[in-house]
Structures are given as C-alpha cells and as structure tokens.
Design a protein around this motif. Structure first.
Motif, PDB file in Angstrom:
ATOM      1  N   LEU A  34      39.240  42.152 113.974  1.00  0.00           N
ATOM      2  CA  LEU A  34      39.338  42.582 115.383  1.00  0.00           C
ATOM      3  C   LEU A  34      38.100  42.512 116.267  1.00  0.00           C
ATOM      4  O   LEU A  34      38.313  41.876 117.315  1.00  0.00           O
ATOM      5  CB  LEU A  34      39.174  44.419 115.344  1.00  0.00           C
ATOM      6  N   GLN A  35      36.944  42.329 115.686  1.00  0.00           N
ATOM      7  CA  GLN A  35      35.557  42.016 116.104  1.00  0.00           C
ATOM      8  C   GLN A  35      35.717  40.554 116.492  1.00  0.00           C
ATOM      9  O   GLN A  35      35.329  39.947 117.733  1.00  0.00           O
ATOM     10  CB  GLN A  35      34.370  42.059 115.439  1.00  0.00           C
ATOM     11  N   GLN A  36      36.206  39.717 115.929  1.00  0.00           N
ATOM     12  CA  GLN A  36      36.278  38.070 115.970  1.00  0.00           C
ATOM     13  C   GLN A  36      37.462  37.923 116.962  1.00  0.00           C
ATOM     14  O   GLN A  36      37.304  37.002 118.007  1.00  0.00           O
ATOM     15  CB  GLN A  36      36.444  37.222 114.725  1.00  0.00           C
ATOM     16  N   LYS A  37      38.631  38.640 117.068  1.00  0.00           N
ATOM     17  CA  LYS A  37      39.454  38.276 117.841  1.00  0.00           C
ATOM     18  C   LYS A  37      39.399  38.508 119.295  1.00  0.00           C
ATOM     19  O   LYS A  37      39.630  37.799 120.412  1.00  0.00           O
ATOM     20  CB  LYS A  37      40.911  39.087 117.385  1.00  0.00           C
ATOM     21  N   TYR A  38      38.496  39.715 119.490  1.00  0.00           N
ATOM     22  CA  TYR A  38      38.234  40.199 120.863  1.00  0.00           C
ATOM     23  C   TYR A  38      36.759  39.783 121.348  1.00  0.00           C
ATOM     24  O   TYR A  38      36.228  40.431 122.192  1.00  0.00           O
ATOM     25  CB  TYR A  38      38.537  41.585 120.917  1.00  0.00           C
ATOM     26  N   ASP A  39      36.129  39.029 120.422  1.00  0.00           N
ATOM     27  CA  ASP A  39      34.740  38.821 120.830  1.00  0.00           C
ATOM     28  C   ASP A  39      33.723  39.928 120.946  1.00  0.00           C
ATOM     29  O   ASP A  39      33.002  39.943 122.089  1.00  0.00           O
ATOM     30  CB  ASP A  39      34.642  37.670 121.865  1.00  0.00           C
ATOM     31  N   ILE A  40      33.801  40.938 120.529  1.00  0.00           N
ATOM     32  CA  ILE A  40      33.040  42.070 120.616  1.00  0.00           C
ATOM     33  C   ILE A  40      31.626  41.702 119.831  1.00  0.00           C
ATOM     34  O   ILE A  40      31.424  41.403 118.693  1.00  0.00           O
ATOM     35  CB  ILE A  40      33.513  43.310 119.454  1.00  0.00           C
ATOM     36  N   GLN A  41      30.730  41.605 120.919  1.00  0.00           N
ATOM     37  CA  GLN A  41      29.312  41.434 120.445  1.00  0.00           C
ATOM     38  C   GLN A  41      28.306  42.312 120.445  1.00  0.00           C
ATOM     39  O   GLN A  41      26.958  41.903 120.241  1.00  0.00           O
ATOM     40  CB  GLN A  41      28.742  40.478 121.535  1.00  0.00           C
ATOM     41  N   PHE A  42      28.562  43.432 120.092  1.00  0.00           N
ATOM     42  CA  PHE A  42      27.665  44.832 119.833  1.00  0.00           C
ATOM     43  C   PHE A  42      28.085  45.121 118.403  1.00  0.00           C
ATOM     44  O   PHE A  42      29.338  44.954 118.009  1.00  0.00           O
ATOM     45  CB  PHE A  42      27.639  45.866 121.028  1.00  0.00           C
ATOM     46  N   PRO A  43      27.295  45.662 117.856  1.00  0.00           N
ATOM     47  CA  PRO A  43      27.411  46.679 116.289  1.00  0.00           C
ATOM     48  C   PRO A  43      28.664  47.285 116.336  1.00  0.00           C
ATOM     49  O   PRO A  43      29.027  48.454 117.285  1.00  0.00           O
ATOM     50  CB  PRO A  43      26.239  47.093 116.089  1.00  0.00           C
ATOM     51  N   LEU A  44      29.537  47.252 115.317  1.00  0.00           N
ATOM     52  CA  LEU A  44      30.725  48.335 115.105  1.00  0.00           C
ATOM     53  C   LEU A  44      30.167  49.199 114.061  1.00  0.00           C
ATOM     54  O   LEU A  44      29.847  48.778 112.990  1.00  0.00           O
ATOM     55  CB  LEU A  44      31.874  47.507 114.650  1.00  0.00           C
ATOM     56  N   ILE A  45      30.411  50.477 114.175  1.00  0.00           N
ATOM     57  CA  ILE A  45      30.484  51.304 113.028  1.00  0.00           C
ATOM     58  C   ILE A  45      31.568  51.232 111.837  1.00  0.00           C
ATOM     59  O   ILE A  45      32.634  51.484 112.409  1.00  0.00           O
ATOM     60  CB  ILE A  45      30.295  52.807 113.725  1.00  0.00           C
ATOM     61  N   GLN A  46      31.287  50.969 110.874  1.00  0.00           N
ATOM     62  CA  GLN A  46      32.214  50.727 109.754  1.00  0.00           C
ATOM     63  C   GLN A  46      32.588  52.120 109.300  1.00  0.00           C
ATOM     64  O   GLN A  46      33.959  52.250 109.000  1.00  0.00           O
ATOM     65  CB  GLN A  46      31.687  49.616 108.626  1.00  0.00           C
ATOM     66  N   SER A  47      31.685  52.767 109.046  1.00  0.00           N
ATOM     67  CA  SER A  47      32.029  54.074 108.265  1.00  0.00           C
ATOM     68  C   SER A  47      30.766  55.148 108.875  1.00  0.00           C
ATOM     69  O   SER A  47      29.552  54.501 108.999  1.00  0.00           O
ATOM     70  CB  SER A  47      32.118  54.129 106.756  1.00  0.00           C
ATOM     71  N   ALA A  48      31.174  56.426 108.998  1.00  0.00           N
ATOM     72  CA  ALA A  48      30.215  57.369 109.374  1.00  0.00           C
ATOM     73  C   ALA A  48      30.242  58.490 108.343  1.00  0.00           C
ATOM     74  O   ALA A  48      31.281  59.041 108.131  1.00  0.00           O
ATOM     75  CB  ALA A  48      30.527  57.867 110.824  1.00  0.00           C
ATOM     76  N   VAL A  49      29.025  58.989 108.131  1.00  0.00           N
ATOM     77  CA  VAL A  49      28.990  60.094 107.287  1.00  0.00           C
ATOM     78  C   VAL A  49      28.870  61.544 108.157  1.00  0.00           C
ATOM     79  O   VAL A  49      29.363  62.461 108.151  1.00  0.00           O
ATOM     80  CB  VAL A  49      27.599  60.413 106.446  1.00  0.00           C
ATOM     81  N   THR A  50      27.857  61.091 109.361  1.00  0.00           N
ATOM     82  CA  THR A  50      27.741  62.112 110.217  1.00  0.00           C
ATOM     83  C   THR A  50      27.694  61.627 111.770  1.00  0.00           C
ATOM     84  O   THR A  50      27.280  60.386 111.795  1.00  0.00           O
ATOM     85  CB  THR A  50      26.367  63.136 110.053  1.00  0.00           C
ATOM     86  N   LEU A  51      28.201  62.368 112.523  1.00  0.00           N
ATOM     87  CA  LEU A  51      28.252  61.820 114.208  1.00  0.00           C
ATOM     88  C   LEU A  51      27.592  63.308 115.117  1.00  0.00           C
ATOM     89  O   LEU A  51      27.777  64.251 114.576  1.00  0.00           O
ATOM     90  CB  LEU A  51      29.513  61.637 114.639  1.00  0.00           C
ATOM     91  N   PRO A  52      26.905  62.566 116.129  1.00  0.00           N
ATOM     92  CA  PRO A  52      26.087  63.741 116.889  1.00  0.00           C
ATOM     93  C   PRO A  52      27.359  64.595 117.622  1.00  0.00           C
ATOM     94  O   PRO A  52      26.608  65.379 118.301  1.00  0.00           O
ATOM     95  CB  PRO A  52      25.423  62.839 117.652  1.00  0.00           C
ATOM     96  N   TRP A  53      28.458  64.313 117.680  1.00  0.00           N
ATOM     97  CA  TRP A  53      29.495  65.075 118.309  1.00  0.00           C
ATOM     98  C   TRP A  53      30.560  65.742 117.376  1.00  0.00           C
ATOM     99  O   TRP A  53      30.626  65.298 116.161  1.00  0.00           O
ATOM    100  CB  TRP A  53      30.594  64.280 119.232  1.00  0.00           C
ATOM    101  N   SER A  54      31.269  66.735 117.751  1.00  0.00           N
ATOM    102  CA  SER A  54      31.733  67.596 116.722  1.00  0.00           C
ATOM    103  C   SER A  54      33.207  66.908 116.278  1.00  0.00           C
ATOM    104  O   SER A  54      33.713  67.347 115.306  1.00  0.00           O
ATOM    105  CB  SER A  54      31.943  68.975 117.292  1.00  0.00           C
TER     106      SER A  54
END
Length: 160
Positions: free
Chosen positions: A99-119
């Motif tokens: 997906l990152q390559q197909k749409y030329d996403i140039q910022f870091p993508l979160i692969q997996s998260a343990v905790t997030l600042p939102w609920s």
C-alpha cells in the motif's frame, strides 16, 4: 576464607551483570508502537514535539486523495512535527508495504501499536489526530486535510 571472598566477589559481579542485562532488556522492550521500517517508538520520547497521526484505508477515496497533501506536510515539517499514518484496516506488514509503495506514502506508517494516546479508533475516515507537545490529544480532524490546513490548525493550537 579466601574461597568465600572470591565466591562473594563472583556473586556480586554476576548480580551486577544480571541487573545491567535486565535494565537493558527492559529498555529494549519498552515501546508504544512500531513503524513499517521496524523502528520502535514511545509517545514519551516525542514529548516536546507535535505529532500528527492520520488514519486511512485503501477503500476510502478521500484518504487516497489527501496522501499527496500529507506527503507535502511531512516534507515541510520534519524538524518540529512528527507525521505518521495508520491503516484503519490494521493490515499485516506485507500488505502495508504494498500500500505504501502503490500510493507513494512518504511518511512513516505505524505497523502495530501497543498503546495510543486516544481511547478508540475513529468512526469515519479519513481521521487525523493532532497530539500536542505535552503528549495529549489536542484535536481530532475528520475528512480530507491539506498541508496548509494542518499547519494552521497546529499553529492555532500552539498559541492557546
């Protein structure tokens, strides 16, 4: 007596080494999320900086339309604002890379998260969270964003 002293020294050295190994291991395992480039991050390491996290999905046309703007925003603000993307569909690593390559996403993508600042995950897409320098969520933006709008929103929040 001499054997007892050598034994105590050996046990002390072993205990110090075990403690150092434990501290090192704890620090290596302490992270909140991993990006697609396999970098481990904690939200606390970024305190003092502003953070933008954009939820997107391939099936979301507005999400795909805003990617060039998010790329532009990331290029303009790398020094003082962190930018991350996060797949709403929680894709496995290989599909996320595609997906990152197909749409030329140039910022870091979160692969997996343990905790997030939102609920909770957003209920609509695209959704962008703006996290302040104090680590708290300052704003949740729904819909397509432009680089200019993101920057203006952050600057307005910074002046509060």
């Amino acid at each position: 007596m001499k054997n007892l002293t050598l034994k105590n020294i050996a046990l002390t050295i072993f205990a110090v080494l075990a403690l150092c190994l434990g501290v090192w291991t704890n620090n290596q395992l302490k992270f909140d999320f991993i990006t697609l480039d396999e970098q481990k991050h904690s939200w606390s390491e970024m305190q003092g900086k502003w953070i933008v996290v954009n939820y997107f999905a391939e099936w979301c046309a507005p999400c795909l339309r805003e990617i060039p703007e998010l790329n532009h925003f990331n290029q303009l603000n790398q020094a003082d604002i962190y930018m991350f993307g996060m797949s709403f569909d929680q894709l496995e690593r290989g599909k996320l890379i595609d997906l990152q390559q197909k749409y030329d996403i140039q910022f870091p993508l979160i692969q997996s998260a343990v905790t997030l600042p939102w609920s909770q995950r957003p209920t609509s897409l695209p959704t962008t969270f703006i996290i302040g320098a104090d680590g708290e969520v300052k704003k949740q933006l729904k819909g397509e964003q432009s680089a200019d709008k993101l920057l203006k929103t952050i600057r307005a929040l910074q002046s509060l």
